[in-house]
Write a protein that holds these residues in place. Sequence first.
Motif, mmCIF file in Angstrom:
data_model
loop_
_atom_site.group_PDB
_atom_site.id
_atom_site.type_symbol
_atom_site.label_atom_id
_atom_site.label_comp_id
_atom_site.label_asym_id
_atom_site.label_seq_id
_atom_site.Cartn_x
_atom_site.Cartn_y
_atom_site.Cartn_z
ATOM 1 N N LEU A 60 21.781 -40.302 -20.850
ATOM 2 C CA LEU A 60 22.209 -39.169 -21.907
ATOM 3 C C LEU A 60 20.613 -39.875 -22.929
ATOM 4 O O LEU A 60 20.096 -38.965 -22.877
ATOM 5 C CB LEU A 60 23.348 -39.472 -22.440
ATOM 6 N N ILE A 61 20.712 -41.011 -22.931
ATOM 7 C CA ILE A 61 19.675 -41.197 -24.137
ATOM 8 C C ILE A 61 18.358 -41.145 -24.072
ATOM 9 O O ILE A 61 17.894 -40.718 -24.663
ATOM 10 C CB ILE A 61 20.252 -42.464 -25.093
ATOM 11 N N LYS A 62 17.696 -41.843 -23.133
ATOM 12 C CA LYS A 62 16.444 -41.927 -22.769
ATOM 13 C C LYS A 62 16.137 -41.193 -21.966
ATOM 14 O O LYS A 62 15.032 -40.204 -22.252
ATOM 15 C CB LYS A 62 16.273 -43.210 -21.228
ATOM 16 N N ASN A 63 17.171 -40.389 -20.821
ATOM 17 C CA ASN A 63 16.277 -38.951 -20.219
ATOM 18 C C ASN A 63 16.329 -37.728 -20.982
ATOM 19 O O ASN A 63 16.074 -36.429 -20.308
ATOM 20 C CB ASN A 63 17.041 -39.006 -18.917
ATOM 21 N N ALA A 84 16.166 -43.491 -11.630
ATOM 22 C CA ALA A 84 15.212 -43.994 -11.622
ATOM 23 C C ALA A 84 13.537 -43.392 -12.266
ATOM 24 O O ALA A 84 12.714 -43.913 -12.851
ATOM 25 C CB ALA A 84 14.316 -42.906 -10.066
ATOM 26 N N LYS A 85 14.470 -42.528 -13.035
ATOM 27 C CA LYS A 85 13.705 -41.554 -13.945
ATOM 28 C C LYS A 85 13.485 -42.550 -15.753
ATOM 29 O O LYS A 85 12.633 -42.575 -15.895
ATOM 30 C CB LYS A 85 14.385 -40.490 -15.088
ATOM 31 N N VAL A 86 14.588 -43.030 -15.473
ATOM 32 C CA VAL A 86 14.907 -44.439 -16.891
ATOM 33 C C VAL A 86 13.281 -45.591 -16.783
ATOM 34 O O VAL A 86 12.768 -45.992 -17.608
ATOM 35 C CB VAL A 86 15.877 -44.853 -17.238
ATOM 36 N N THR A 87 13.279 -45.823 -15.910
ATOM 37 C CA THR A 87 12.828 -46.995 -15.053
ATOM 38 C C THR A 87 11.425 -47.473 -14.590
ATOM 39 O O THR A 87 10.634 -47.783 -14.583
ATOM 40 C CB THR A 87 13.657 -48.350 -14.501
ATOM 41 N N GLY A 88 11.199 -45.765 -14.162
ATOM 42 C CA GLY A 88 9.899 -45.575 -13.341
ATOM 43 C C GLY A 88 10.111 -46.159 -12.042
ATOM 44 O O GLY A 88 9.045 -46.370 -11.290
ATOM 45 N N LYS A 89 11.212 -46.743 -11.740
ATOM 46 C CA LYS A 89 11.186 -47.573 -10.444
ATOM 47 C C LYS A 89 11.994 -46.789 -9.684
ATOM 48 O O LYS A 89 13.271 -46.422 -9.760
ATOM 49 C CB LYS A 89 11.715 -48.870 -10.487
ATOM 50 N N ALA A 96 14.557 -56.091 -16.102
ATOM 51 C CA ALA A 96 14.525 -54.483 -16.574
ATOM 52 C C ALA A 96 16.094 -53.230 -17.358
ATOM 53 O O ALA A 96 15.137 -52.856 -18.705
ATOM 54 C CB ALA A 96 14.008 -53.715 -15.225
ATOM 55 N N GLU A 97 16.848 -53.568 -16.315
ATOM 56 C CA GLU A 97 18.117 -53.708 -16.686
ATOM 57 C C GLU A 97 18.267 -53.917 -18.113
ATOM 58 O O GLU A 97 19.016 -53.115 -19.183
ATOM 59 C CB GLU A 97 19.178 -53.634 -15.278
#
Length: 325
Positions: free
Chosen positions: A145-148, A204-209, A293-294
């Motif tokens: 919610l915060i990042k995306n 996947a949107k948050v981490t790019g992975k 990463a998490e």
Amino acid sequence: MKRLALLAAAVAIGLSSLPAEAAKVRIGYWSSGVSLGFGSFLEAGKFMEKQGLEAEFVKFPDVNAPTKAMAAGAIDFAIGASAGSAFSVAADGLPVSIVLATQVADLDFVVMADSPITKMEELKGKKIGMSPAGSATAAISAAILIKNYGMAASDFEAVPGADPRLAQFLVQKNIDAAALRTVTIALLPDVKLRKLASFRAEWAKVTGKAAPPVLGVGLMRNAWMKENPGAAAKVIAGMRGAYEAGKADKAAVAKALMAAGNIPEDDAKAYAALWDGIYTVSMEPADIASMKAEFEVFKSVGAVKGDLPDAALDPAPYEASKAIK
């Protein structure tokens, strides 16, 4: 005197030929949610005993309880400790190690089918049901919610609860949306829900992975590993055996669920059918990178503090287990 010497030698030889005492391991898991499926099947199938271990299973009513029990020395291994709480205790320097990724966060953000909310952006200012604070699910939900969607923690009200209670809140319109496990959704065919987004896609949107977020980890007490050299690998081998057996025999998984959780047959079969998507037993380099990463994502949204020591992520038992049949 000679006879006594011969007798002593014979006794010594006899004792040396006796099988070594099985290592004892106290295994904890949450008796609800995703942990119930793997824990009940692991226990019923005696996969630890097949590795020559003496296993005692300890069930807990709360998602964060196994990690607390580990910190108190009450158990030696938690099969599905919340990644969030496991990261926290490891960052705090407690003598425990994350030795496996065991559960994938296979959840969806959902609303009732008749809800006016149609997209994630519209969750701003709303009441959102999710697992209790301190759980990996709550941390992942907040991060998404915060990042995306550019929200602050104050832009939504997190309503904690177990999945069945959150589903009830949705039906009663006490909350506007919820982050529910796909297992729970499968067990609610009569509740008309609409999916807004999946954790996998949003993460996947948050981490790019492409790697899905880790929901649960195998957490092991360092002192137990030191006291029982080689036993940690056997524990991992037992976990791997259960994972592969569950993939191959969904009927056995359903049977274990019905016996352990008093779950109706149709519900148990629906739960078992999701086995391949919700569980994993791995500690490959990619898993370690994903968990690091998490941790950083959790830290950025205030879910954890400090730093995660490299030593807290220990792949040695997993690597050693590969040599065990």
